[in-house]
Scaffold this motif. Structure first.
Motif, mmCIF file in Angstrom:
data_model
loop_
_atom_site.group_PDB
_atom_site.id
_atom_site.type_symbol
_atom_site.label_atom_id
_atom_site.label_comp_id
_atom_site.label_asym_id
_atom_site.label_seq_id
_atom_site.Cartn_x
_atom_site.Cartn_y
_atom_site.Cartn_z
ATOM 1 N N GLU A 137 0.848 -1.080 0.285
ATOM 2 C CA GLU A 137 -0.182 -0.034 0.136
ATOM 3 C C GLU A 137 0.798 1.256 -0.107
ATOM 4 N N VAL A 216 -10.119 -1.070 -1.619
ATOM 5 C CA VAL A 216 -9.569 -2.524 -2.135
ATOM 6 C C VAL A 216 -9.257 -3.477 -0.965
ATOM 7 N N ALA A 217 -9.522 -4.681 -1.331
ATOM 8 C CA ALA A 217 -9.052 -5.586 -0.151
ATOM 9 C C ALA A 217 -7.622 -5.687 0.278
ATOM 10 N N LEU A 218 -7.260 -5.653 1.252
ATOM 11 C CA LEU A 218 -5.767 -5.673 1.782
ATOM 12 C C LEU A 218 -5.612 -6.825 2.743
ATOM 13 N N ASP A 219 -4.273 -7.236 2.851
ATOM 14 C CA ASP A 219 -3.894 -8.126 3.907
ATOM 15 C C ASP A 219 -2.616 -7.236 4.363
ATOM 16 N N VAL A 220 -2.479 -7.800 5.791
ATOM 17 C CA VAL A 220 -1.349 -7.055 6.407
ATOM 18 C C VAL A 220 -0.451 -8.061 7.051
ATOM 19 N N PHE A 222 2.792 -8.696 9.970
ATOM 20 C CA PHE A 222 3.467 -7.914 11.051
ATOM 21 C C PHE A 222 4.836 -8.448 11.215
ATOM 22 N N GLY A 225 7.990 -6.157 12.861
ATOM 23 C CA GLY A 225 7.767 -5.360 13.790
ATOM 24 C C GLY A 225 6.948 -4.152 13.597
ATOM 25 N N LYS A 226 6.664 -3.799 12.224
ATOM 26 C CA LYS A 226 5.676 -2.816 11.856
ATOM 27 C C LYS A 226 4.926 -3.471 10.746
ATOM 28 N N PRO A 227 3.584 -3.060 10.777
ATOM 29 C CA PRO A 227 2.669 -3.694 9.872
ATOM 30 C C PRO A 227 2.882 -3.278 8.468
ATOM 31 N N TYR A 229 1.088 -3.587 4.700
ATOM 32 C CA TYR A 229 -0.294 -3.676 4.215
ATOM 33 C C TYR A 229 0.041 -4.015 2.396
ATOM 34 N N LEU B 247 -6.669 -3.769 9.668
ATOM 35 C CA LEU B 247 -7.356 -3.410 8.126
ATOM 36 C C LEU B 247 -8.124 -2.186 8.307
ATOM 37 N N TYR B 251 -8.195 1.479 6.911
ATOM 38 C CA TYR B 251 -9.597 2.100 5.858
ATOM 39 C C TYR B 251 -10.499 3.183 6.553
#
Lengths: 336, 336
Positions: A137, A216-220, A222, A225-227, A229, B247, B251
């Motif tokens: 992202e 928009v569909a996201l995944d994340v 981790f 240590g930081k997200p 996306y 998420l 958003y």
């Protein structure tokens, strides 16, 4: 009380005939919409804002309920020949479609075969999602920023971030000054909406939560240590157009706008929900692109779309004529 | 500068030994968290808030970025033996399941066969949606309000709206006073979250946009001049738990929290995204239900869940002990 006036004349009059007394200072010249011609649209907006902000008026609305929802493409910013979000997605899809490893793979093959416009018509719910699928992202955000700052509009030869309508930005500023809670509600990819609007000082001060677009569909992930996306190859329901705008206004705002401004059939659901606001006076505006000379000429809702829009949002939709109501359209215009 | 103190003692000291001078007024007794014992959790919160609100501190965060995300069930309000949202859905599903026209129809048959808990485990994404399918959103809202005001908790014999944790509401109030932007981020049906939280003055002043829950798919009909929203038989992605919270924070808020407070493995994704905030100091709290006497005793994340939570959100998660940190738990408690 404010007096609407032709400012230059009034100031001249004050200087010539009036002493600089306390009395004179009470006559305030409301040039808040100076880029708007003195015509019905301007008068309707000024009257509406004055009434809903006056605690002694029956139409008074407390600040926390002064919700206004404004469409982006074609309402705040030029959307022809291609909206900024569509152009961004098309650029990305073109890169993808030419990648050797995707030869013969759908839907890139369909995009190549039928053209992007056809694919978009058939699969709007995939269009933004597919174009950025797999991207982080943050990386796409940077790409978007680079594009709106660098790529030039084919007609105006200006970067896309300069293609906001100056009178509309002035209106946004005026509404914020009057304690309206401004939301931009756009069918475009929400990330693009945030990135593009952040380019203009009138909008940059709004929190990101005020920009509602198609998600928009996201995944994340981790892991580090930081997200992080990243994008999946589809959009989330509901696409933020037509009924989708009415749905997202309930989901995301949870209050109904007292003022809604759009330009197309995609905005009618948003205009319609003003009727659910618990206040006696609400206002619905549609910007009419009737200025082929300075911008583009293309109709708003027509025929059955117009009938549906009236059925949903009522007959009292006020039209703004870009030709007649706007002194100038873009900041780089020299004016009428 | 504020001095933390045992207020009664300090006030007594001031009255006995100090003249009522300007100097004396500088010693402010910070009893903002008077329902919290003077222990590490209280100190950590007070220190954190003091630092991020002090423009001369390296940890300063401007008000518009003071985002705090707080879980609801088990963090703000009692969730045992059943969370309020689950109970509402179960009540509705029971009505449905006993309707003659649904005999033998799935998933009501499955609910009857396996029990609601089993069905919920298998089909969380359907649970809220199915229970209210076909209902008008406004009708369900009224039903929810009736339930949280009228139905009594089996142990406390009090209406569910009284089952908020008093020290947590005091914390919310304290954060709002310090210009934090408070979001409630809950796995429960968002409509229920808004309805339940509206019952408490500490939360009722927040705009509905600050309540983020799991969304049930809706349709909207404009036929009668006003929008009527009604429920479809499913939820929208993403369910607002675990990754879903991370998420939805992107958003819906578009900013990362500097403070996140939860109580279960469903909150770890929310705690993790504090690490994406652009400020040097952030805080993560997990409420530990360790007070079987006054509330319930059940662990937060344990075993592999705890390991995953540490992996995602880091090792420095601060635990709040309901037994040791809370002077009282509910408003109707008499205190320790």
């Amino acid at each position: 009380m404010k007096y609407r006036c032709f400012c230059g004349l009034l100031i001249a009059g004050l200087l010539l005939f009036l002493p600089l007394s306390g009395q004179a200072r009470q006559v305030v010249c409301d040039d808040s919409l100076s880029l708007w011609q003195d015509r019905p649209a301007k008068k309707a907006v000024l009257d509406f804002v004055q009434r809903v902000t006056d605690p002694n008026d029956a139409a008074y609305v407390p600040p926390q309920d002064r919700i206004v929802t404004i469409d982006m493409d074609g309402t705040l910013v030029c959307e022809r020949p291609t909206s900024v979000g569509m152009l961004f997605a098309e650029n990305l899809l073109r890169e993808w479609a030419s990648a050797p490893q995707l030869q013969g793979r759908e839907p890139f093959e369909a995009a190549r075969r039928d053209g992007l416009r056809q694919m978009r018509k058939k699969h709007f719910e995939l269009f933004f999602g597919l174009s950025g699928a797999g991207f982080e992202e943050g990386v796409l955000q940077s790409k978007m920023q680079t594009m709106v700052r660098g790529e030039r509009h084919p007609r105006y030869k200006r970067p896309y971030r300069e293609l906001f309508y100056d009178p509309m930005l002035q209106l946004v500023h005026y509404l914020i000054q009057n304690d309206f809670v401004v939301y931009v509600v756009s069918g475009s990819d929400q990330t693009l909406v945030r990135v593009l609007c952040a380019e203009r000082p009138e909008l940059a001060g709004l929190p990101p939560a005020r920009f509602i677009g198609t998600l928009v569909a996201l995944d994340v992930d981790f892991a580090d240590g930081k997200p992080v996306y990243y994008r999946l190859a589809r959009e989330l329901e509901p696409v933020n157009l037509r009924k989708g705008k009415a749905l997202n206004i309930l989901y995301r705002i949870g209050q109904y706008p007292i003022l809604a401004i759009g330009n197309s059939k995609g905005d009618c659901g948003m205009l319609a929900v003003t009727h659910a606001a618990k206040y006696p006076e609400t206002l619905r505006l549609l910007l009419n692109h009737d200025d082929a000379g300075r911008e583009f000429a293309y109709p708003g809702p027509t025929g059955s779309d117009a009938a549906l829009c009236r059925e949903q949002a009522g007959a009292d939709i006020l039209s703004i004529s870009m030709r007649d109501d706007f002194e100038k359209i873009f900041a780089f215009d020299s004016g009428l």
